[in-house]
Design an enzyme around this catalytic site. Structure first.
Site, PDB file in Angstrom:
ATOM      1  N   SER A   6      28.163  27.189  36.135  1.00 55.29           N
ATOM      2  CA  SER A   6      27.443  28.420  36.399  1.00 55.29           C
ATOM      3  C   SER A   6      26.721  28.466  37.739  1.00 55.29           C
ATOM      4  CB  SER A   6      26.427  28.666  35.279  1.00 55.29           C
ATOM      5  OG  SER A   6      25.457  27.633  35.253  1.00 55.29           O
ATOM      6  N   SER A  39      27.899  22.572  35.034  1.00 47.65           N
ATOM      7  CA  SER A  39      27.595  23.723  35.882  1.00 47.65           C
ATOM      8  C   SER A  39      27.205  23.390  37.312  1.00 47.65           C
ATOM      9  CB  SER A  39      26.491  24.571  35.236  1.00 47.65           C
ATOM     10  OG  SER A  39      26.982  25.257  34.120  1.00 47.65           O
ATOM     11  N   LYS A  66      19.198  28.099  42.912  1.00 48.27           N
ATOM     12  CA  LYS A  66      19.922  28.795  41.850  1.00 48.27           C
ATOM     13  C   LYS A  66      18.978  29.747  41.130  1.00 48.27           C
ATOM     14  CE  LYS A  66      22.768  27.942  37.729  1.00 48.27           C
ATOM     15  NZ  LYS A  66      23.380  26.928  36.833  1.00 48.27           N
TER      16      LYS A  66
END
Length: 522
Positions: free
Chosen positions: A170, A194, A95
């Protein structure tokens, strides 16, 4: 040489600190600080003390739209790890809120664009040490402050099963890449769902480990007491294996404590579900924005667990519905102080400060108008309430988070797992480019209403494509539920059975997700 303040600069600082000072006062303090400033100059002249970067790599490249149809990649690269290990031959996406030395990092934000870290996050080093190959950085939401997949500065991330729909966030890029088969594994980050909500919408297994189990070192912080990194995979077995590799203290992360003891999670895979006590959490269902088929799907899957030998019954934790409100106060004020005003890392803790990240992130003030609406909303309300309450609302919310944890502990005296929906609704359409701002904000926050992937009490949680959110309470060596620490799946036993059920429920992707809390990796 550090630039010395002049009288006018000092006057501005004094005013911001509520001091009323004459020119004589200012001159006195200006003279007094010349000696202490020499200490700053000495520190500035010294080399930093950072972890060694172990594996060679190139900066990579930005993939074309054709090669990136889901817009899930931020940058492609290839970093080969050790020649052998638990993850040898596996590909991983990281990420883009996690530092990979020499590879651009944007954290979903135009304000950070151009930053290149000089260190590897601890999880990156551990994955490479285990033989994995990192093939790129995955897109995320703007500063990771959105549960949608549309606020990132590089554009929306598309759901791999229905590209016009949200992948959630996210950790949207990580979930989409794993679900699409572009990588075997991915690292996600989680402060309020997330990892778990993108796993739910994309139909994969996402683990938010117990707070402190996996070191957050080298990732962009949002709020120290909410920050988590965790594995995102297509199977429970891979999730457990990945957690084997990344869990455990590194001596550099203040989130980690004596309770964050890593276990061999993959060793639990051959156990069964017989005797596992599953509680269907009443307060996890029937919210204002719940979709009935989501609730029904999660409840119906309990019968499958019964057939596998689990004991299933309803349980109630009335305070559960206050969880999102407690979380919101902690997140809004905490993120405002640490992530924005504190330039990500903040102050008053011991560990690794990624100084290049602090410096790069401090430049957000020069591009503040570019911040997403979800970031601006957090900052505006957070700052207002900090000024209005002087920090007491944040402090009280942290106290109530301990009370919430105690209420879950009571439930875990009776059951090992709490089962509930990860999200109350199925993946909605992405907002169009000309959508009203209200719709964009709704898509960013609608999954964080009265349900709870938003957890502020510390335990772990897993989203699995078969049923949905549940908590796996750990068991201690005597076989008793142990809900106060890090994680070890209660009877992680049931992992293999869960994996089989996940395959059976693939056609229902996005409708429900299974959430293990306080347990190990799913």
């Amino acid at each position: 040489m550090i630039q010395r303040p002049n009288l006018e600069k000092l006057r501005d600082i004094a005013k911001s600190l509520s001091f009323s000072m004459s020119d004589e006062d200012l001159a006195f303090f200006l003279k007094d600080m010349q000696g202490p400033l020499e200490s700053y100059e000495a520190i500035a002249a010294l080399p930093d003390f950072l972890p060694q970067v172990k594996y060679p790599r190139t900066p990579g490249y930005w993939p074309s739209a054709t090669a990136n149809p889901l817009n899930a990649w931020y940058v492609r690269t290839e970093i080969r790890g050790a020649s052998g290990g638990k993850l040898a031959g596996r590909t991983v996406a990281i990420k883009d809120n996690v530092a990979v030395a020499g590879v651009p990092m944007m954290n979903g934000s135009s304000a950070l664009e151009g930053y290149v870290p000089d260190v590897d996050a601890t999880v990156v080093t551990r994955l490479l040490d285990a033989g994995a190959t990192i093939t790129g950085k995955s897109q995320c939401e703007y500063y990771c402050l959105s549960g949608g997949s549309h606020t990132g500065a590089q554009g929306p991330v598309r759901n791999p099963h229905k590209p016009g729909h949200s992948a959630a966030g996210s950790s949207s890029g990580s979930a989409a890449l794993v679900a699409n088969g572009d990588v075997d594994l991915a690292i996600g980050g989680d402060q309020g769902g997330s990892i778990r909500t993108p796993a739910s919408y994309c139909g994969i297994v996402g683990m938010k480990p117990t707070w402190g189990l996996v070191p957050y070192t080298g990732a962009m912080p949002i709020e120290l007491t909410l920050d988590h990194l965790g594995p995102m995979t297509r199977s429970v077995a891979d999730n457990a294996l990945m957690l084997d590799v990344i869990a455990g203290p590194d001596g550099l992360d203040p989130r980690q404590n004596a309770l964050a003891e890593a276990r061999r999670y993959s060793e639990a895979l051959d156990q069964g579900c017989k005797g596992l006590r599953i509680g269907i959490l009443n307060e996890g269902f029937g919210h204002a924005n719940s979709e009935s088929d989501v609730d029904e799907s999660v409840r119906s899957v309990a019968d499958h667990f019964r057939r596998l030998g689990a004991e299933v019954r309803d349980v109630s934790v009335p305070m559960h519905r206050l969880g999102p409100k407690i979380w919101l106060v902690i997140a809004y004020e905490g993120a405002t102080e640490q992530m924005t005003k504190g330039n990500g890392h903040g102050f008053n803790w011991k560990g690794l400060y990624v100084t290049s990240m602090v410096q790069a992130h401090a430049a957000w003030r020069l591009r503040a108008d570019e911040l997403s609406d979800s970031v601006k909303a957090t900052m505006l309300l957070g700052e207002y309430m900090i000024r209005a309450g002087g920090g007491r609302y944040y402090a009280k919310a942290q106290n109530l988070a301990r009370q919430l944890r105690a209420e879950y502990d009571k439930a875990f005296d009776e059951v090992d797992i709490l089962l509930m929906p990860t999200t109350p609704l199925k993946a909605p359409p992405l907002p169009p480019k000309d959508a009203p701002r209200e719709l964009g904000m709704q898509r960013a926050t609608e999954k964080h209403g009265e349900h709870i992937p938003v957890r502020c009490d510390g335990p772990s949680g897993v989203a699995d494509p078969l049923c949905d959110e549940r908590r796996l309470a750990r068991r201690d060596d005597a076989g008793r539920p142990a809900v106060r620490g890090n994680d070890t799946l209660p009877r992680s036993a049931c992992l293999r059975g869960i994996d089989r059920l996940a395959d059976a429920f693939r056609p229902m992707i996005g409708r429900k997700t299974f959430f293990v809390e306080e347990g190990e990796s799913q």
